[in-house]
Motif scaffolding. Structure first.
Motif, PDB file in Angstrom:
ATOM      1  N   HIS A  62      37.249  49.277  33.482  1.00 40.30           N
ATOM      2  CA  HIS A  62      37.700  49.332  32.718  1.00 40.30           C
ATOM      3  C   HIS A  62      36.767  50.042  31.035  1.00 40.30           C
ATOM      4  O   HIS A  62      35.731  50.452  30.968  1.00 40.30           O
ATOM      5  CB  HIS A  62      36.217  47.798  32.460  1.00 40.30           C
ATOM      6  CG  HIS A  62      36.536  46.334  33.680  1.00 40.30           C
ATOM      7  ND1 HIS A  62      38.195  45.826  33.428  1.00 40.30           N
ATOM      8  CD2 HIS A  62      36.003  46.316  34.819  1.00 40.30           C
ATOM      9  CE1 HIS A  62      37.647  44.944  34.410  1.00 40.30           C
ATOM     10  NE2 HIS A  62      36.777  45.130  35.417  1.00 40.30           N
ATOM     11  N   LEU A  63      37.803  49.970  30.372  1.00 39.62           N
ATOM     12  CA  LEU A  63      38.095  50.562  29.274  1.00 39.62           C
ATOM     13  C   LEU A  63      36.907  49.746  28.466  1.00 39.62           C
ATOM     14  O   LEU A  63      36.785  48.931  27.722  1.00 39.62           O
ATOM     15  CB  LEU A  63      39.105  51.253  28.361  1.00 39.62           C
ATOM     16  CG  LEU A  63      39.989  51.879  29.727  1.00 39.62           C
ATOM     17  CD1 LEU A  63      41.261  51.745  28.819  1.00 39.62           C
ATOM     18  CD2 LEU A  63      38.900  53.319  29.331  1.00 39.62           C
ATOM     19  N   PRO A  64      36.412  50.963  27.624  1.00 39.78           N
ATOM     20  CA  PRO A  64      35.209  49.950  26.332  1.00 39.78           C
ATOM     21  C   PRO A  64      35.925  49.677  25.355  1.00 39.78           C
ATOM     22  O   PRO A  64      36.799  49.853  24.782  1.00 39.78           O
ATOM     23  CB  PRO A  64      33.870  50.741  26.463  1.00 39.78           C
ATOM     24  CG  PRO A  64      34.365  52.232  26.430  1.00 39.78           C
ATOM     25  CD  PRO A  64      36.262  52.504  28.025  1.00 39.78           C
TER      26      PRO A  64
END
Length: 130
Positions: free
Chosen positions: A108-110
Motif C-alpha cells: 500500500h502506497l502512502p
C-alpha cells in the motif's frame, strides 16, 4: 403426512390379514418329499393362513435380496465417486493453502496528506462535499 399415508395402507392390510387368518384356520400338510405321497418323510402341518403369510414373507425377502445384489454395481460406483470427490476436496484445500502462502502481500502506497483522489479530501471533482 407420511404417518397418515402409512396408517392409510397398514390398517386396511392388517384388517385383511386378520380376516384371512380367521377364515383360514384349518391345518394343511405341506410335503417336501416328491417321491412318497402317502407317508412323506419331510412334511410340515400348519394353519393355511400361516403358510401363506410365510410364503409371502419369504418371497419379499428373496425379492429384496435379488434387488440388493442387482444394485451392487451402482453402490460400488457411488463409493468410488465419493472417494474421488473426497480426494479432490483434499487436493483443492491443499492447493488453496499453497496459493495463499505463495501470494505476495499487496503493498500500500502512502496517501499524501490532505489530498484525495480528485483533490482535497472530502470533495469530489466538482468540489462538492462528500
Amino acid at each position: 403426512m407420511r404417518k397418515f399415508l402409512t396408517a392409510l395402507i397398514v390398517i386396511p392390510v392388517g384388517l385383511i390379514l386378520v380376516t384371512f387368518a380367521v377364515a383360514n384356520r384349518h391345518f394343511v400338510t405341506v410335503s417336501f418329499d416328491p417321491f412318497i405321497t402317502n407317508d412323506p418323510s419331510l412334511s410340515v402341518t400348519l394353519p393355511l393362513f400361516l403358510l401363506l403369510i410365510l410364503v409371502a414373507a419369504i418371497g419379499v425377502l428373496a425379492g429384496g435380496c435379488a434387488v440388493w445384489l442387482g444394485q451392487r454395481h451402482w453402490r460400488r460406483a457411488a463409493r468410488r465417486n465419493d472417494a474421488d470427490a473426497r480426494a479432490a476436496r483434499t487436493e483443492l484445500a491443499d492447493l488453496r493453502a499453497q496459493a495463499a502462502a505463495a501470494k505476495p502481500q499487496p503493498r500500500h502506497l502512502p496517501v499524501p496528506a490532505g489530498v484525495g483522489l480528485y483533490g482535497p479530501i472530502g470533495r469530489d471533482k466538482q468540489r462538492a462535499t462528500l
